[in-house]
Scaffold this active site. Sequence first.
Site, PDB file in Angstrom:
ATOM      1  N   THR A 156       0.830  -1.209   0.000  1.00 49.87           N
ATOM      2  CA  THR A 156       0.000   0.000   0.000  1.00 49.87           C
ATOM      3  C   THR A 156       0.857   1.249   0.000  1.00 49.87           C
ATOM      4  O   THR A 156       0.618   2.185  -0.766  1.00 49.87           O
ATOM      5  CB  THR A 156      -0.955   0.002   1.223  1.00 49.87           C
ATOM      6  N   CYS A 157       1.869   1.283   0.844  1.00 46.96           N
ATOM      7  CA  CYS A 157       2.733   2.461   0.927  1.00 46.96           C
ATOM      8  C   CYS A 157       3.509   2.652  -0.380  1.00 46.96           C
ATOM      9  O   CYS A 157       3.647   3.775  -0.873  1.00 46.96           O
ATOM     10  CB  CYS A 157       3.695   2.308   2.101  1.00 46.96           C
ATOM     11  N   THR A 158       3.991   1.572  -0.940  1.00 49.10           N
ATOM     12  CA  THR A 158       4.734   1.661  -2.196  1.00 49.10           C
ATOM     13  C   THR A 158       3.845   2.195  -3.310  1.00 49.10           C
ATOM     14  O   THR A 158       4.248   3.096  -4.057  1.00 49.10           O
ATOM     15  CB  THR A 158       5.315   0.289  -2.571  1.00 49.10           C
TER      16      THR A 158
END
Length: 170
Positions: free
Chosen positions: A46-48
């Site tokens: 998700t962060c990537t």
Amino acid sequence: MVEKVKVGDKAPDFSLPDIENRTRSLKEFLGQKVLLVFLVGAFTSTCTKEVCDFRDSMAHLINLKAQIVGIDIKVPSLSKDFAKKNKLSFPILSDCKREVFQAYGLELPDFGFDGGSAACCWGSGCYPIAKRSIFILDENGIIEYRWVSDNQNVEPNYQEIRRVLEHTSS
């Protein structure tokens, strides 16, 4: 929980090391729109995806006179690896002491994989994790937009962020 910072408030100032261990402050980015992206899980899917979407939007955001600033809870060397792997051209600052996350009211103290109160990271001890968050600041550091999620797997609405930037830049 009561919001520590709200739309219309002056954003709390900070000074943090970047991925090269140079101290950077919020003040140096003002004079243009600032998009603060609080990274809560570098190297997670998700962060990537979130930072890569912002990376891919850089040309459009520059046209809107907006500067992206990532704030990560990891130490600068890990943030540097994340920035390099994902070809990020915007600053990533390290808030490994979680002072900025606290100032913005973004800690998730009751989060835990086993229902406990903390998560542990690479032997550095236990600490509360942070909420996935986006803040848009005007040229003077006033918060114009605030998005905060208690769910670490939820991404921000990128179209909404672009609309806010387009509306406030006209």
